[in-house]
Design an enzyme around this catalytic site. Structure first.
Site, PDB file in Angstrom:
ATOM      1  N   SER A   1       0.792  -1.235   0.000  1.00 60.51           N
ATOM      2  CA  SER A   1       0.000   0.000   0.000  1.00 60.51           C
ATOM      3  C   SER A   1       0.823   1.283   0.000  1.00 60.51           C
ATOM      4  CB  SER A   1      -0.932   0.024   1.206  1.00 60.51           C
ATOM      5  OG  SER A   1      -2.020  -0.822   0.961  1.00 60.51           O
TER       6      SER A   1
ATOM      7  N   TYR B   1      -4.505   4.221   7.928  1.00 58.37           N
ATOM      8  CA  TYR B   1      -5.821   3.571   8.037  1.00 58.37           C
ATOM      9  C   TYR B   1      -6.551   3.979   9.320  1.00 58.37           C
ATOM     10  CZ  TYR B   1      -3.394   0.816   4.572  1.00 58.37           C
ATOM     11  OH  TYR B   1      -2.671   0.424   3.496  1.00 58.37           O
TER      12      TYR B   1
ATOM     13  N   LYS C   1       0.332   3.517  -2.875  1.00 58.21           N
ATOM     14  CA  LYS C   1      -0.897   4.303  -3.085  1.00 58.21           C
ATOM     15  C   LYS C   1      -0.683   5.821  -3.208  1.00 58.21           C
ATOM     16  CE  LYS C   1      -3.886   0.722  -1.165  1.00 58.21           C
ATOM     17  NZ  LYS C   1      -4.465   0.152   0.045  1.00 58.21           N
TER      18      LYS C   1
ATOM     19  N   VAL D   1       1.300  -3.800   3.806  1.00 58.85           N
ATOM     20  CA  VAL D   1       1.194  -5.078   4.536  1.00 58.85           C
ATOM     21  C   VAL D   1       2.428  -5.975   4.451  1.00 58.85           C
ATOM     22  CG1 VAL D   1      -1.324  -5.320   4.644  1.00 58.85           C
ATOM     23  CG2 VAL D   1      -0.080  -6.198   2.670  1.00 58.85           C
TER      24      VAL D   1
ATOM     25  N   TYR E   1      -3.339  -2.332 -10.321  1.00 59.82           N
ATOM     26  CA  TYR E   1      -3.303  -2.118  -8.870  1.00 59.82           C
ATOM     27  C   TYR E   1      -2.427  -3.179  -8.192  1.00 59.82           C
ATOM     28  CZ  TYR E   1      -4.756  -2.351  -4.014  1.00 59.82           C
ATOM     29  OH  TYR E   1      -4.745  -2.424  -2.649  1.00 59.82           O
TER      30      TYR E   1
END
Ligand code: GLN
Length: 349
Positions: free
Chosen positions: A82, A260, A85, A278, A208
């Protein structure tokens, strides 16, 4: 002779690094947090489950000079996950402009887990922000390029500008996530249902998953963070990775949404833009001063690296890096790079 001068530059940086107290701080933190055994390695992407919980690297790079400080496994490759992103969001902004991107993805924190499937804005059906999977999938769909290969090449070129070398995709991790990513597939189809994704859902998902499978080291991530800290220009290569006007957009969503459902606590305690992945990476940006990165696979319940959070929290506290801090660091600890605009000698009244 440019070659000779860059050799001398590297030599000077090497000597400064070797004698810097900051290097000792990173080594000390690495030593003390090595014994932390909390957290679990992500296994919902089967290929990630083989990570060694003992892997632990720390790296920091200066925004102005790219000077690198490292401890532990800072040269070990792992997948960016992530942490891709915010960088993909930056490219989407460059490709489409702020207003067009805002039609597809918002900038509000969700307070939900990264892979939350239910939360789309009720009125607009936009994902809340580009840092959660729904928003990142919507963002990936905005990248320009005539073919799938062209879009992937643009993505890798973009990462290459931040890192200083073009990275590779870990094909095994990509295949593993592609094969098991039913939740992301469900998110994408929900977005398609609301007209928020084009019909080539599988191509968007592939892009992605490929973005998440880019191989980096903590050293690379520190340079990527330092590039953001340096207004979008890689401090070592001098190459612009992101247009200056979009740097604040990327850093803002990292600040409010990067960690998050821990983002509020992180903003409160660490007070810096950040992003986790992750595979165990965490990056943190100290605007104008440095980028840092930690790699340690065991994750907490929010999906953030346990040691990564702890090291960043400790560095922020020790060096007084919280963006709203108005008190100097308790024991006068100084980063190797002064705060932008900091007076080095008394200024005339
Ligand atoms: N590729 C991962 C996923 O989509 C990224 C999640 C993460 O790093 N938090 O589930």
């Amino acid at each position: 002779m440019p070659e000779q001068s860059s050799d001398i530059g590297a030599l000077v940086r090497g000597i400064r690094t070797a004698v810097s107290p900051f290097r000792s701080v990173l080594r000390e933190l690495h030593g003390s947090y090595s014994s932390v055994s909390d957290g679990t390695v992500a296994d919902y992407i089967p290929e990630l489950a083989g990570a060694d919980p003992a892997w632990f690297g720390i790296a920091a790079a200066g925004a102005a000079d790219g000077q690198l400080f490292e401890a532990g496994h800072s040269g070990l490759e792992f997948t960016i996950q992530s942490i891709a992103k915010p960088f993909v969001f930056g490219l989407a902004l460059e490709d489409n402009g702020r207003e067009n991107v805002a039609e597809r993805v918002g900038v509000e924190p969700t307070g939900d887990a990264f892979n939350s499937i239910i939360k789309l804005d009720e009125g607009s059906h936009r994902p809340h922000n580009p840092m959660v999977n729904a928003g990142a999938i919507a963002t990936a769909a905005l990248l320009k390029g005539d073919t799938q290969v062209a879009r992937l090449n643009r993505l890798l070129d973009m990462f290459g500008r931040y890192i200083g070398r073009r990275p590779k995709v870990d094909v095994a991790v990509f295949a593993s996530e592609r094969h098991t990513g039913h939740r992301n597939r469900a998110i994408a189809h929900l977005l398609l249902n609301f007209g928020m994704l084009p019909p080539n859902v599988e191509e968007v998902l592939d892009l992605y998953f490929q973005a998440c499978s880019v191989l980096v080291t903590a050293r690379d991530l520190a340079m990527m963070a330092a590039t953001l800290a340096n207004g979008g220009v890689n401090p070592l290569t001098g190459e612009r990775a992101l247009q200056a006007r979009y740097v604040q957009d990327v850093l803002s969503v990292m600040y409010t949404c990067g960690m998050y459902d821990y983002a509020g606590q992180w903003a409160y305690e660490v007070g810096l833009p950040a992003k986790s992945g992750v595979a165990g990476g965490v990056i943190t940006v100290v605007p104008g001063r440095m980028g840092m990165a930690v790699f340690s696979p065991p994750l907490d319940s929010h999906g953030n690296s346990v040691r990564g959070v702890a090291v960043c929290r400790e560095l922020s506290r020790r060096f007084g890096l919280h963006c709203f801090s108005s008190a100097p660091a308790a024991d006068g600890a100084q980063l190797p790079w002064p705060a932008p605009g900091a007076a080095t000698s008394p200024q005339p009244a």
